[in-house]
Design an enzyme around this catalytic site. Structure first.
Site, PDB file in Angstrom:
ATOM      1  N   ALA A 534       3.430 -11.097  -1.028  1.00 35.17           N
ATOM      2  CA  ALA A 534       2.214  -9.768  -1.674  1.00 35.17           C
ATOM      3  C   ALA A 534       1.630 -10.519  -3.402  1.00 35.17           C
ATOM      4  O   ALA A 534       1.031 -10.279  -4.078  1.00 35.17           O
ATOM      5  CB  ALA A 534       3.001  -8.724  -2.697  1.00 35.17           C
ATOM      6  N   GLY A 866       3.924  -6.200   5.227  1.00 34.51           N
ATOM      7  CA  GLY A 866       4.559  -7.565   4.940  1.00 34.51           C
ATOM      8  C   GLY A 866       4.791  -7.171   2.921  1.00 34.51           C
ATOM      9  O   GLY A 866       5.223  -6.867   2.366  1.00 34.51           O
ATOM     10  N   GLU A 867       3.430  -7.139   3.222  1.00 35.60           N
ATOM     11  CA  GLU A 867       3.428  -7.441   1.385  1.00 35.60           C
ATOM     12  C   GLU A 867       3.728  -6.575   0.634  1.00 35.60           C
ATOM     13  O   GLU A 867       3.833  -6.168  -0.475  1.00 35.60           O
ATOM     14  CB  GLU A 867       1.881  -8.086   1.260  1.00 35.60           C
ATOM     15  CG  GLU A 867       1.214  -8.942   2.235  1.00 35.60           C
ATOM     16  CD  GLU A 867       2.221 -10.105   2.712  1.00 35.60           C
ATOM     17  OE1 GLU A 867       2.352 -10.727   1.459  1.00 35.60           O
ATOM     18  OE2 GLU A 867       2.511 -10.313   3.446  1.00 35.60           O
ATOM     19  N   LEU A 868       2.762  -5.674   1.405  1.00 37.19           N
ATOM     20  CA  LEU A 868       3.244  -3.575   0.944  1.00 37.19           C
ATOM     21  C   LEU A 868       4.256  -3.596  -0.539  1.00 37.19           C
ATOM     22  O   LEU A 868       4.377  -3.086  -1.899  1.00 37.19           O
ATOM     23  CB  LEU A 868       2.837  -2.643   1.411  1.00 37.19           C
ATOM     24  CG  LEU A 868       2.821  -1.628   0.742  1.00 37.19           C
ATOM     25  CD1 LEU A 868       1.809  -1.382  -0.249  1.00 37.19           C
ATOM     26  CD2 LEU A 868       2.710  -0.330   2.507  1.00 37.19           C
TER      27      LEU A 868
END
Lengths: 914, 914
Positions: A534, A866-868
């Site tokens: 993120a 993945g970042e969310l």
């Protein structure tokens, strides 16, 4: 030395070992039972869990003297094997409980010991057990593991047959959107996957073991390096310094931002003139054994002239601060943002304004596996470097000139990796092992112990943010003024990019017509800034999502309602002026509303004077991809056995394997392949084309498109006139090529300009987080009691993988909010001291709701994920603390003493907190 | 170096290896898959069999370059594990097909590959497959292995359930006399037993690897040793010569025969003044890796003055021969035999006399596992030496003074051993690893490659025998005159004892009232004489059992009838004047008679001009024990888990584990223990009391008595007044000792005197062998088509173990008769070149008949077994060759060219043969 008769996994063995050697070392180094993982070596991670005479035991902490003669030891290898899985292993597979998988053997062994004592544990008992036994997982947020243990226990009690846990193929054979287990799951659950350390034990016998001579100060001039005594030590093949580096001896940051005042050539492979941070490598000792290498490393004499160490951005920005990199100012990059009108006038007319200052700490990645790598010359005389690199081609370019090797003679390979969460977007030891292999001509192996790993790899860069929001009487945001300072440590790689993230994510999620702001990148002598999940957004959202709550409070509006009024709707634009591709946020907030009401009611009902409960929410957004025209390449090849797909979709535990498999299987559906007929090559630049790095949630969105394209091209080549497909034999007989390349590039995008305006990403991920917390007002300790996540990551490829990403990312957000830090070089050197959350720290009440809005520019409608989950869950938590207690924590982590100080301040008894 | 993706036992692995490295090395040294055994390294033994892409492959011969990327490899570890046995493994266990077990993984893997191609092979097809695939077994004579494969194939075809192969407990729980599998069987069949080489890979990381500098001549004076260059080589920790040996630098032969002209201190640990035989160790290089050690060993310069090498007894006895050990004559021991009257007059009046000269060759032991050992200092600072020693206390005494270590500071341990057949009755490298550990203070490991092993370990000593027998008109033997010369190589240890065996076994089996004879021990420069199964008796019986046939022929009597008239009956005595303790031989011959008639008829019927068939018989006798008052000690201890029994019943594959277990279980029957409740410690002088060496078939007879006595004493201590037994808890509560010692000594015996007269052994083993052979008159090649054995080894403890001993011993007799030799130092360096029999060389028609005459002086009526089957089967074979062709082979082995020469001689076309 002591000889013992041990029964290991039911087999009687004679073991001869030093009494002081750890059981973990003996199992791994002597017996090569590498299913037992040893990483932290402090008993904080549980990856080394084994059962000794019925008792769960941490092998890393157990000296052989404590293992009685005649003891019976069970390791993961004795619990079940591929083809003969124990129900615990099967359940781990079917629940996606193994992500990177490095901790999985320890959890399986630990759970086995639990179920032997308590065949019917409750979920809380499972969590308590894992917490008490120090089984740490950094990927899964623990929930899938607990699910697996509960199911396995039911199987072992005979309540459900084991087959119920097995994957059931769908009627049409499609795996897209299913819970098909990732291909590596069984190997991970059985301890048969060889990670880097395991491979290190299995290298050719002439492999040299490396030990580093490292700086124990943070800033100094190097006056002299004397290796003469070390060279004479037993077993030493070479002692290498900067003089032995054949190239420029620098890792290049590949600076692409023209206004960067540095040139990106600031990070030495081996320090020559200066030490820039604690841990910097000064020399490499190459010896037959690691003990010899370490002993000799201790004999290298380094003469240093100490310099003032700037351990934070403010310190490095002080007027009297010297330049860390002489010739380059410590503040080496600036990023403006200017959208709409000048904000001064707008602000002055705004009905409501709020402002505050925020600090997000230097979050450590805390992978369970530490860092390691090795190098050798392959059959084509290519320097081949194996590491945890999640940017194989990127690192290839970053280290080749420093090493002084022709690009075509450098090959990068990713080992199965026990998590990176982004730290391996930066090269770590790749160039070091490269130097050693080039200097000695022999295979070389280097690993870091956990303290070395923490102190000598990159961290999330702290942001100091001053932020002001203005809204009209209806609560519609009218302006934002931002100022952010990025402490990027001594090495500039990606520092400008990170600073840009402030312009992209501060205030993201909302339509803010007028924005002015300025960010800057500062060199310091603390740990260099490396990407972390993120990237840049947790820092950004800490400011804007905290202030949104403060604004709502000021307006007497519910925080959800304020957000609902401002989130992206058609016609709105991001802070960069980009029109979002989809608009799921209003629906998310609508759907959250009743749950939020329930949660607030529960909090109110259950709050006591001692334990105050509160609910907080936050919005999170992240772009899927690299800025601008991101692209990837892949190929698909018809083989005798099916189809092989190759690209660098680097797997660091997130599930590149199932991501690539699911995408290729969907793309090739017309061929009706069984998933096992698709082979993947994702980790080797000598074979796989450049898919780009695995970061920024770009892989599914961008590499996935390249795979789809390659598969489409293959299908086109196979398709006959009648629509049927040629077989392998037919293709060969007709002399047609078998391999087809696929490419994709986000040509619809553009980089942000000097005002931070542009269309940087083809697709975004959208999320809303709700945290329910309990704050003990006596101790100040905050506990997260529930997490609810709404996520739109497009069409879901694999449900296990996506669930797992969200559980794990949010768990890291909980750590970020409450406990994690890397500030004190002497204290923050272990998993526990750095604040890793254990099972009891992550709530069992943890719900994910998906809104699967199909993305035009993602394969089969998918985007990244993945970042969310780490964009803003921590802000939901600090907002919940505020709701519970009235204490606004602006500097993370929200450790008990800070909360206590806030409580005292409210009570009129202020004690300085931050 | 090359990276490959291999699927090993169903698990995907990345393997990085030199292209030139062997698959066997990579599997073992890199992957620690030590179930795959590598010993001969020439593809002659099959212990390294693995399956590569469905094809049976010898891992030792397969370079990694031949293993394709993506290959699927199955090793023994992938076929089945303890707890989840493959039917082949289960069948191997239940048939006792794993004796030493070293070849077993290879056989299991090989059989797996066979059954995949041919699920219903015939017995001959199984034998042909193993022969073609070079699967060699030195223990079992192949029959139990073939039995196991046939049964496993039936299970795999679904014709019988796997459970049928499992051991069925008897109604009373007794295991004495049963086919209870030996405790080590499962570990052997699954490749999970760690032999010395496997342990060598699992030693502590700081273990030094040793390489020897060895003599490449057979006799020389040492003028100078220069280690200076070697010491400077990489990784070298030390280069040791005789100067580094702290003690007398001699292995003492513990000479006990007062008339021996040597003192027994003739064998250097590291040569100082002279080289006495090819391979003698001159220096030891200690280095981090074996490659470094070998490279440095090549740099040690040794200056030698060559001396004449005496490669046979006649050469060393020549008038002009110099003394090999200056000061000691080459003929250093003489042994007379004188029983009854002077034989001259008796012979001259005998109705029939026959005489001839015989030579039995230097038989190599040809264990599948080569030799290795290691040493370290244990927790009590004892020099601890692990090896294949089958005489732990014996070797302790033989090497301690040479090393210069206090006896209480020396500890000897036997590793699981892949066969010795007696060669390890002599120390081999024990003192070498001891020297290295003492000099360096570090753990050290040394192994011999197969050529080193063959050329630098002891062999069966050749006998040159001249023998004359006289009989009266009825065929009753009246006199024997013998003369035998023993070529004992340069080292005297046990040479006098071996020479005594000539007096004990030439003519044994028959009552010969008058005997005169003279034997002698001769030092030569060929391989030193080490015990080999049936020690001294194959040499003895070659002469007397051949001449018995010649006598029968001369008398026109059937050879069986002549024997029947002369075998021991009450009132008769052995050549040593001892009255046998039992008289089973007449019954054996009676029972053999109809089988013999049948066989002769079959031979006559099936003989052709090209392939002539014949039947031969022989009698074999061997004493069970050491000469004179042999004794042993053991203890039995009550534990929480059952009973632990300790003594040095050294297991070299013969089945010490099941021998000790069966004996203890029988002795403790009153306690109604499950066999798994009895633990055994049989291999460590720090724990186990002195049971004496494992040789001379003494273990069951002598050590068994000590175990029985210890168990009796334990039972006495446990017995309450009411006859019930105290529990462990009661014993502890009452403060009673838990451990009880048992001893036994053969006080009824006496050593032979200077005339070879005495009562050396408490019990003997008795056997009759019948061989059916086919001789190809074109090629001279002899094939053994059937073997029938009658054996009286007393009451049988374990039927699998005893069957196995007999099958295996007779198989070695077949090799001795037809193919085995160690004469040419440049040629006889591999298993095949030394003539090891493969499956096709051993007949499938192989019957054993027992006469279980209970022995007064054996535990539960048992005596030994191991030596019996190799006493004289080879003579039955040469007698059968004579019967088939008329050719009398007097010098072994009966290689085709010798038989051909004999045939030509008979045809009047003589060509010199021997």
């Amino acid at each position: 030395m002591r000889k013992k008769a041990l029964t290991i996994n039911g087999v009687q063995r004679t073991v001869i070992a030093e009494q002081g050697a750890s059981l973990g070392d003996v199992l791994r180094r002597q017996l090569h039972l590498t299913g037992t993982k040893v990483s932290c070596n402090t008993g904080h991670c549980g990856a080394c869990s084994v059962i000794v005479d019925g008792k769960l035991t941490l092998a890393c902490l157990t000296p052989m003297s404590k293992v009685s003669d005649g003891a019976a030891i069970t390791t993961i290898e004795g619990i079940g094997q591929p083809g003969a899985l124990h129900p615990l292993q099967l359940a781990m597979v079917s629940h996606g409980a193994a992500q990177c998988g490095f901790c999985t053997p320890g959890f399986v062994v630990s759970a086995k010991a639990l179920l032997e004592k308590n065949p019917s544990p409750s979920r809380e008992e499972v969590r308590d057990w894992f917490t008490k036994q120090h089984n740490a997982c950094r990927c899964t947020g623990y929930k899938p593991i607990v699910d697996a243990v509960m199911d396995a226990a039911a199987v072992l009690r005979g309540e459900i047959p084991a087959e119920f846990l097995e994957y059931k193929p769908t009627a049409d054979g499609r795996i897209w959107g299913s819970k098909y287990p990732r291909p590596s799951a069984i190997a991970k659950a059985t301890g048969t996957l060889d990670y880097g350390q395991d491979l290190g034990l299995k290298l050719p016998p002439d492999t040299l073991q490396l030990a580093l001579v490292q700086a124990k100060v943070s800033h100094a001039n190097i006056l002299a390096i004397d290796t003469s005594e070390a060279e004479q030590m037993p077993g030493v093949a070479a002692v290498l310094t900067h003089k032995d580096v054949k190239g420029r001896n620098r890792i290049t940051g590949l600076i692409t931002f023209p206004t960067n005042k540095g040139d990106g050539w600031d990070r030495p492979i081996l320090c020559d003139t200066k030490v820039f941070q604690y841990g910097d490598a000064i020399a490499i000792v190459c010896a037959d054994t690691i003990e010899q290498a370490k002993a000799a490393a201790a004999k290298v004499k380094v003469e240093l002239e100490p310099l003032p160490a700037y351990m934070s951005a403010p310190a490095a920005m002080a007027d009297d601060a010297i330049e860390i990199h002489p010739g380059t100012p410590n503040v080496y990059y600036g990023q403006k943002i200017a959208k709409g009108a000048e904000t001064g006038p707008v602000m002055s007319q705004a009905a409501y304004t709020v402002e505050d200052s925020f600090y997000l700490q230097r979050q450590p990645h805390l992978t369970i596996e530490a860092d390691m790598g090795f190098a050798y010359f392959d059959e084509e005389d290519r320097l081949t470097i194996h590491s945890k690199s999640i940017g194989l081609y990127l690192h290839h370019a970053m280290i080749a000139p420093g090493l002084g090797i022709a690009p075509e003679k450098l090959r990068m390979v990713l080992n199965p990796a026990g998590g990176t969460f982004g730290y391996k977007f930066c090269p770590t030891l790749e160039a070091l092992v490269g130097v050693a292999a080039m200097a000695t001509g022999r295979p070389v192996y280097l690993d870091y112990d956990y303290e070395q790993f923490i102190t000598y790899t990159g961290k999330r860069s702290p942001f100091w943010v001053n932020l002001k929001l203005g809204a009209d009487a209806d609560g519609k945001l009218v302006a934002m003024e931002s100022d952010w300072t990025v402490d990027h440590g001594p090495y500039s790689e990606f520092g400008d990019l990170l600073t840009l993230r402030g312009a992209q994510y501060i205030g993201a999620g909302y339509n803010i017509p007028n924005i002015r702001g300025q960010g800057r990148t500062v060199a310091t002598n603390h740990a260099w800034g490396a990407p972390f999940r993120a990237y840049g957004s947790p820092q950004s959202f800490l400011a804007s999502e905290s202030l949104m709550d403060d604004l709502a409070e000021k307006m007497g509006l519910d925080p959800l309602e304020l957000r609902y009024r401002n989130v992206y709707r058609p016609g709105d634009t991001t802070p960069n002026g980009q029109a979002p591709e989809v608009y799921p946020l209003p629906e998310m907030l609508e759907r959250l509303r009743p749950l939020y009401a329930e949660a607030k009611e529960r909090a109110a009902r259950e709050s006591t004077e001692q334990v105050k409960r509160g609910v907080g929410i936050s919005v999170g957004i992240y772009g899927a991809g690299l800025d601008g025209v991101d692209g990837a390449e892949a190929w698909a090849e018809l083989t005798k056995l099916g189809v092989t797909v190759a690209t660098t979709w680097q797997d660091h535990g997130q599930g590149a394997d199932i991501g690539a498999l699911g995408t290729a299987h969907e793309a090739l559906r017309a061929l009706e392949l069984d998933p096992t007929e698709i082979s993947l090559i994702l980790n080797d630049t000598a074979i796989a084309p450049n898919g780009g790095p695995s970061g920024g949630s770009r892989s599914q969105a961008v590499i996935g498109q390249a795979i789809k394209n390659a598969c489409d091209n293959l299908l086109d080549a196979l398709r006959k006139d009648d629509g049927a497909f040629r077989t392998y034999a037919e293709m060969v007989a007709e002399g047609r090529p078998l391999r087809y390349t696929g490419k994709w590039a986000a040509t619809m995008n553009s980089n942000c300009d000097e005002n931070g305006q542009g269309n940087p990403f083809a697709t975004y991920m959208y999320g809303v987080f709700m945290a329910e917390v309990a704050v003990n007002t006596k101790t100040g300790k905050t506990t997260v009691e529930g997490m609810t996540v709404f996520a739109d990551v497009g069409s879901i490829n694999n449900r296990l993988a996506v669930d797992g990403q969200i559980y794990g990312g949010v768990a890291q957000g909980i750590g970020l909010a409450l406990s994690e830090d890397f500030e004190d070089l002497t204290k923050h050197t272990t998993l526990r001291d750095c604040g890793i959350p254990y099972a009891r720290d992550i709530p069992d009440r943890f719900a994910i709701h998906y809104i699967e809005t199909s993305r035009e520019h993602g394969p089969f409608g998918a985007t990244g994920v993945g970042e969310l989950p780490l964009t803003s869950p921590h802000v939901a938590i600090v907002n919940a603390i505020k709701a519970a207690t009235g204490v606004r924590i602006t500097h993370l982590p929200a450790r008990p003493e800070k909360v206590l100080a806030g409580l005292r301040a409210i009570a009129g008894n202020p004690v300085a907190a931050d």
